[in-house]
Design an enzyme around this catalytic site. Sequence first.
Site, PDB file in Angstrom:
ATOM      1  N   LYS A  23     -27.957  15.267   5.532  1.00  0.00           N
ATOM      2  CA  LYS A  23     -28.166  14.846   6.922  1.00  0.00           C
ATOM      3  C   LYS A  23     -29.650  14.881   7.282  1.00  0.00           C
ATOM      4  O   LYS A  23     -30.183  13.927   7.857  1.00  0.00           O
ATOM      5  CB  LYS A  23     -27.339  15.754   7.851  1.00  0.00           C
ATOM      6  CG  LYS A  23     -27.484  15.446   9.328  1.00  0.00           C
ATOM      7  CD  LYS A  23     -26.315  15.960  10.124  1.00  0.00           C
ATOM      8  CE  LYS A  23     -26.360  17.412  10.501  1.00  0.00           C
ATOM      9  NZ  LYS A  23     -27.418  17.822  11.434  1.00  0.00           N
ATOM     10  N   SER A  24     -30.323  15.975   6.947  1.00  0.00           N
ATOM     11  CA  SER A  24     -31.749  16.110   7.317  1.00  0.00           C
ATOM     12  C   SER A  24     -32.585  15.011   6.666  1.00  0.00           C
ATOM     13  O   SER A  24     -33.469  14.428   7.300  1.00  0.00           O
ATOM     14  CB  SER A  24     -32.278  17.468   6.851  1.00  0.00           C
ATOM     15  OG  SER A  24     -31.613  18.499   7.518  1.00  0.00           O
ATOM     16  N   ARG A 123     -29.035  22.534  24.742  1.00  0.00           N
ATOM     17  CA  ARG A 123     -29.936  23.073  23.701  1.00  0.00           C
ATOM     18  C   ARG A 123     -31.406  22.909  24.114  1.00  0.00           C
ATOM     19  O   ARG A 123     -31.787  21.878  24.665  1.00  0.00           O
ATOM     20  CB  ARG A 123     -29.644  22.380  22.359  1.00  0.00           C
ATOM     21  CG  ARG A 123     -28.241  22.704  21.878  1.00  0.00           C
ATOM     22  CD  ARG A 123     -27.877  21.949  20.617  1.00  0.00           C
ATOM     23  NE  ARG A 123     -28.662  22.358  19.477  1.00  0.00           N
ATOM     24  CZ  ARG A 123     -28.579  21.765  18.291  1.00  0.00           C
ATOM     25  NH1 ARG A 123     -27.761  20.736  18.103  1.00  0.00           N
ATOM     26  NH2 ARG A 123     -29.308  22.203  17.289  1.00  0.00           N
ATOM     27  N   ASP A 316     -27.563  26.848   8.474  1.00  0.00           N
ATOM     28  CA  ASP A 316     -26.360  26.063   8.783  1.00  0.00           C
ATOM     29  C   ASP A 316     -25.150  26.515   7.968  1.00  0.00           C
ATOM     30  O   ASP A 316     -24.023  26.062   8.209  1.00  0.00           O
ATOM     31  CB  ASP A 316     -26.628  24.571   8.540  1.00  0.00           C
ATOM     32  CG  ASP A 316     -27.706  24.052   9.486  1.00  0.00           C
ATOM     33  OD1 ASP A 316     -27.912  24.666  10.549  1.00  0.00           O
ATOM     34  OD2 ASP A 316     -28.350  23.044   9.149  1.00  0.00           O
ATOM     35  N   ARG A 389     -19.602  22.354  12.208  1.00  0.00           N
ATOM     36  CA  ARG A 389     -19.586  23.413  11.174  1.00  0.00           C
ATOM     37  C   ARG A 389     -18.486  24.448  11.460  1.00  0.00           C
ATOM     38  O   ARG A 389     -17.930  25.031  10.525  1.00  0.00           O
ATOM     39  CB  ARG A 389     -20.965  24.061  11.026  1.00  0.00           C
ATOM     40  CG  ARG A 389     -22.045  23.021  10.714  1.00  0.00           C
ATOM     41  CD  ARG A 389     -23.108  23.463   9.763  1.00  0.00           C
ATOM     42  NE  ARG A 389     -24.113  22.399   9.671  1.00  0.00           N
ATOM     43  CZ  ARG A 389     -24.104  21.413   8.781  1.00  0.00           C
ATOM     44  NH1 ARG A 389     -23.168  21.330   7.874  1.00  0.00           N
ATOM     45  NH2 ARG A 389     -25.041  20.475   8.789  1.00  0.00           N
TER      46      ARG A 389
END
Length: 429
Positions: A23-24, A123, A316, A389
Amino acid sequence: MCAKILKPTDLALQGELYVPGDKSISHRAIIFGSLANGETKVTHFLDGEDCLRTISAFQAMGVSIKKEGQTVVIDGKGVSSLQEPTEPINLGNSGTTARLLLGVLAGLPYHFALYGDESLTKRPMDRVAVPLREMGAVIDGREDGKYLPLAVRGGNLNSIAFESPVKSAQVKSGVLLAGLLATGTTTVVEKTTTRDHTENMLEAFGGSLAKKDGKISINGKQQLTGTHIHVPGDISSAAFFLVAAAIKDGSRLTLKDVGLNPTRTGIIDVLNLMGVQLEVVEERSIGGEPVGSITVAYSTPHATIIDGDIIPRIIDEIPIIALLATQAKGKTIIKDAEELRFKETDRIESVVHTLKALGAEIEATQDGMIIHGNSKLHGATVTSYGDHRIGMMIAIASLIIDEDVELENEECIAVSYPSFFEDLTKILK
Ligand code: SPQ
């Protein structure tokens, strides 16, 4: 609300699996491809909702980006071709899109309006907005620009020397991207190393930076050239199956071509520390990122203490490590992980609450959790809280539970792993 019923199974995890792209790295390939001149082809791109947000943000600025399955082609025309979007940009659930994009927008002479979903709106964005303001961007929004929705007016950035108060790759990357568009040399100092995909990707596109003793310096106004990026498998996605194989009796599973960037491989260190049978083979480099295949077999793990510099390398993976710890012999302590409180959910509270509901003996601390092992987990109705997650952690927990587990809000898993349940079914034999 429609819940997913996860049934008990006697099957074990067997064989091989290729997990979707990282993903990153997928986010960063789109960002750099959009800033570069020339064609960029991204293969094994993560076709997840978060990365699609990054694509649509750059499309809204006039970049031609075409996606067919896991292949994306960007017709890059350089920074000066980016245009002012006519509509506000929807960042969905994606913290990475928000923080990295802010760095880019800060350097463009336009006005931007940004918003996200309920989770992203809670966030903190000031961690990037503060240094970007110091560079000259005007960023305002809810609670003095701490939270989305945000309005950005960028352009004419000056360079800064910035020491990040938080252990965050997103903050580092946001400032480096702004530094790339600024005049002069921008320096970011990080006390603890965080994932370095932005730095690697810049170099893959022909840019350069200097790295020494946690200090990263980038010269502004560099010209980047389009390239081919092949995205390795996401170790953060693989982690769910690595733990599944370690705790499900009779399992032996190989995850193929997983990214092994040392800033991300803390999960391998933790599995080794906890005595899980594991082997890494076929190690090689693809497009500047190390990859390899990881085999894990059913094990009898033991507890450990997890703290300090390893935390950003497993940030994560902590939800799934917590599940592993419920099955380990002894008491596992996770410390120095206060950053978990700023994820899609407060992952200290959501992990502890969920595993407790499933029968674990676990307690939250201010910066982590304490997990008592050898727990027999039981069925319950639990929610992902909209956090991918947490949803995947629950699905893996259900593999070792003899009763039904009812999972509410499973759709959010598509943020990082749309084919998660399909892949799980493939390897249950
Ligand atoms: O993109 P988002 O929502 O922030 O995703 C998460 C995740 O669990 O997928 C965190 F919630 O990953 C972050 C990670 O925690 C992705 C990331 C990156 O690509 O730079 C860096 C980490 O965040 P941070 O805040 O520690 O820099």
